[in-house]
Structure formats: structure tokens, C-alpha cells
Write a protein that holds these residues in place. Structure first.
Motif, PDB file in Angstrom:
ATOM      1  N   ILE A  79       1.240   9.661  -2.313  1.00 23.78           N
ATOM      2  CA  ILE A  79       0.507  10.641  -3.116  1.00 23.78           C
ATOM      3  C   ILE A  79      -0.481  11.356  -2.201  1.00 23.78           C
ATOM      4  O   ILE A  79      -1.331  10.711  -1.579  1.00 23.78           O
ATOM      5  CB  ILE A  79      -0.257   9.973  -4.276  1.00 23.78           C
ATOM      6  N   ASP A  80      -0.351  12.672  -2.111  1.00 21.90           N
ATOM      7  CA  ASP A  80      -1.246  13.473  -1.265  1.00 21.90           C
ATOM      8  C   ASP A  80      -1.342  12.919   0.154  1.00 21.90           C
ATOM      9  O   ASP A  80      -2.417  12.874   0.758  1.00 21.90           O
ATOM     10  CB  ASP A  80      -2.650  13.546  -1.883  1.00 21.90           C
ATOM     11  N   GLY A  81      -0.218  12.462   0.669  1.00 26.66           N
ATOM     12  CA  GLY A  81      -0.177  11.993   2.045  1.00 26.66           C
ATOM     13  C   GLY A  81      -0.573  10.547   2.252  1.00 26.66           C
ATOM     14  O   GLY A  81      -0.524  10.052   3.378  1.00 26.66           O
ATOM     15  N   SER A  82      -0.960   9.835   1.190  1.00 27.73           N
ATOM     16  CA  SER A  82      -1.378   8.436   1.318  1.00 27.73           C
ATOM     17  C   SER A  82      -0.443   7.529   0.525  1.00 27.73           C
ATOM     18  O   SER A  82       0.039   7.920  -0.544  1.00 27.73           O
ATOM     19  CB  SER A  82      -2.812   8.257   0.811  1.00 27.73           C
ATOM     20  N   PRO A  83      -0.179   6.310   1.026  1.00 26.95           N
ATOM     21  CA  PRO A  83       0.663   5.367   0.277  1.00 26.95           C
ATOM     22  C   PRO A  83       0.079   5.108  -1.105  1.00 26.95           C
ATOM     23  O   PRO A  83      -1.141   5.029  -1.272  1.00 26.95           O
ATOM     24  CB  PRO A  83       0.626   4.100   1.143  1.00 26.95           C
ATOM     25  N   ILE A  84       0.948   4.960  -2.091  1.00 27.64           N
ATOM     26  CA  ILE A  84       0.474   4.776  -3.463  1.00 27.64           C
ATOM     27  C   ILE A  84      -0.324   3.480  -3.607  1.00 27.64           C
ATOM     28  O   ILE A  84      -1.208   3.370  -4.465  1.00 27.64           O
ATOM     29  CB  ILE A  84       1.664   4.811  -4.444  1.00 27.64           C
ATOM     30  N   SER A  85      -0.038   2.497  -2.750  1.00 24.98           N
ATOM     31  CA  SER A  85      -0.784   1.237  -2.814  1.00 24.98           C
ATOM     32  C   SER A  85      -2.268   1.446  -2.510  1.00 24.98           C
ATOM     33  O   SER A  85      -3.116   0.686  -2.987  1.00 24.98           O
ATOM     34  CB  SER A  85      -0.193   0.212  -1.841  1.00 24.98           C
ATOM     35  N   GLU A  86      -2.604   2.473  -1.723  1.00 22.40           N
ATOM     36  CA  GLU A  86      -4.014   2.745  -1.441  1.00 22.40           C
ATOM     37  C   GLU A  86      -4.748   3.168  -2.708  1.00 22.40           C
ATOM     38  O   GLU A  86      -5.902   2.792  -2.927  1.00 22.40           O
ATOM     39  CB  GLU A  86      -4.144   3.829  -0.368  1.00 22.40           C
ATOM     40  N   TYR A  87      -4.091   3.956  -3.544  1.00 20.03           N
ATOM     41  CA  TYR A  87      -4.710   4.378  -4.800  1.00 20.03           C
ATOM     42  C   TYR A  87      -4.862   3.180  -5.745  1.00 20.03           C
ATOM     43  O   TYR A  87      -5.860   3.062  -6.459  1.00 20.03           O
ATOM     44  CB  TYR A  87      -3.874   5.473  -5.457  1.00 20.03           C
ATOM     45  N   ILE A  88      -3.864   2.312  -5.746  1.00 21.52           N
ATOM     46  CA  ILE A  88      -3.955   1.098  -6.560  1.00 21.52           C
ATOM     47  C   ILE A  88      -5.149   0.259  -6.111  1.00 21.52           C
ATOM     48  O   ILE A  88      -5.939  -0.223  -6.929  1.00 21.52           O
ATOM     49  CB  ILE A  88      -2.647   0.287  -6.445  1.00 21.52           C
ATOM     50  N   ASN A  89      -5.299   0.116  -4.816  1.00 19.18           N
ATOM     51  CA  ASN A  89      -6.364  -0.731  -4.283  1.00 19.18           C
ATOM     52  C   ASN A  89      -7.744  -0.082  -4.383  1.00 19.18           C
ATOM     53  O   ASN A  89      -8.753  -0.786  -4.487  1.00 19.18           O
ATOM     54  CB  ASN A  89      -6.053  -1.117  -2.840  1.00 19.18           C
ATOM     55  N   ASP A  90      -7.806   1.252  -4.345  1.00 19.11           N
ATOM     56  CA  ASP A  90      -9.093   1.924  -4.570  1.00 19.11           C
ATOM     57  C   ASP A  90      -9.653   1.540  -5.939  1.00 19.11           C
ATOM     58  O   ASP A  90     -10.852   1.307  -6.101  1.00 19.11           O
ATOM     59  CB  ASP A  90      -8.926   3.447  -4.503  1.00 19.11           C
TER      60      ASP A  90
END
Length: 201
Positions: free
Chosen positions: A172-183
């Protein structure tokens, strides 16, 4: 003998006035004031820049903060239980030591772990906040999580076909979706609900 009457090289010898080499107190004061204004201006700009950043470009975690702390505490317990179940699936064997069916076995193990996470997400969704920003944030977070689970199932299909590429996680927007989950989990102190770091568990 009067020095005013002496000539050097045909030109009159002149005295230099010491006053030419002195700086008046007014000039010194003006320079100091200018320096102070520059320093204060730089400080003011730094403070203004900080508030612009804080108001309009806050960290991603702060955007995902929930007000329903009770739900985050219940969610943490659900995730901790799921993590225990997944850890019981851990297989420490190297894939080359498993034999001809290694990729299929790995795919089965990943799917079993994914089943546990899907069950965890179902429980979290059934008790999720039903109003306001909390509802929107939790729905978005669970949606990201389910996308990651779909990625895992697509990957196990590839493994069963005999290929063993790196795991292609959605972005998503250049970042792995797991980063958004972890944010989200960091913002709400739900570390137990972070995206799994290992496919096999």
C-alpha cells in the motif's frame, strides 16, 4: 622639525588617525542586535515547522489511535491465545531435510496457521466497536489483515505447484501491508496482534 614638512617620494608624509581603526559602540550594538534577531528568527521558524508537522503530518500510529481501550485489551487476549496455538505448529526442520514433499508440507503448515489467524480475526470483528472513528479504524485494520491472509493462501498455491519464491506481500503506497497492520497495533498497545513475522506460524 615638523613632520608635516616632510615628504616621502615627493608626497607629504601624513599621520593616520587612530580613530579610523576604532568601531563605535553604536556599530557594535547594532551588530549584536542583528545577530540576536537572526538567532531568534531561526528558533521561531523551527518551532513553526514543528507545529506544522505535528498538526498536518503526524506519525501514522497516532492516526490509528482508538478511544475504546477496553476493546484493545480484549483483543490482546484473543491474539495471545491465537499466538499460542500457532506456536504449537512450529517446525524447525530445514526444508531440504524434509524430502520430496517438503513444499507441500510447508504449504499445509502455513494454511493451518492462517486458519488460526482467520479465526482470531472473526473473533475480533464480532466484538469490534460499532460507532465513530473506532469502527472505521478497526474495520480498515481487519481488512488489511484479511488481505495479508489471502496473500498467504495464494502463496501456498504456488508452493504446491512446486515453486518456492519469496513471499509476495501486498503493498500500500509503496509499503508492505504488514507495516500498516503493525502501525495500528503499536498505536493501541496490541503487540500480540501484530502481523506474523514467520509464514509457518
Amino acid at each position: 622639525m615638523d613632520l608635516r614638512d616632510h615628504h616621502v617620494g615627493g608626497r607629504p608624509l601624513q599621520r593616520r588617525s587612530p580613530a579610523r581603526h576604532l568601531v563605535s559602540p553604536e556599530v557594535v550594538s547594532t551588530k549584536r542586535q542583528k545577530t540576536v534577531r537572526i538567532v531568534l528568527g531561526a528558533i521561531s521558524l523551527a518551532i513553526a515547522a514543528f507545529w506544522v508537522w505535528a498538526l498536518f503530518f503526524p506519525p501514522k500510529q497516532s492516526v490509528a489511535k482508538l478511544t475504546d481501550v477496553a476493546w484493545t485489551e480484549r483483543a490482546t487476549l484473543v491474539c495471545e491465545t491465537a499466538n499460542i496455538r500457532r506456536n504449537e505448529l512450529a517446525d524447525t526442520r530445514r526444508i531440504e531435510d524434509v524430502g520430496p514433499g517438503a513444499l507441500s508440507e510447508r504449504a499445509d503448515l502455513i494454511d493451518r496457521a492462517t486458519d488460526i489467524i482467520d479465526d482470531m480475526l472473526d473473533q475480533l470483528q464480532s466484538t469490534a466497536p460499532t460507532t465513530g472513528d473506532d469502527r472505521r479504524l478497526v474495520e480498515t485494520w481487519i481488512g488489511y489483515y484479511r488481505t495479508l491472509m489471502n496473500d498467504r493462501r495464494d502463496y501456498t498455491d504456488v508452493l504446491r505447484a512446486g515453486d518456492n519464491p519469496p513471499f509476495p506481500e501486498s503493498v500500500i503506497d509503496g509499503s508492505p501491508i504488514s507495516e500498516y497492520i503493525n502501525d495500528f497495533t503499536v498505536a493501541n498497545r496490541m503487540k500480540a496482534c501484530s502481523a506474523p513475522a514467520d509464514l509457518a506460524v
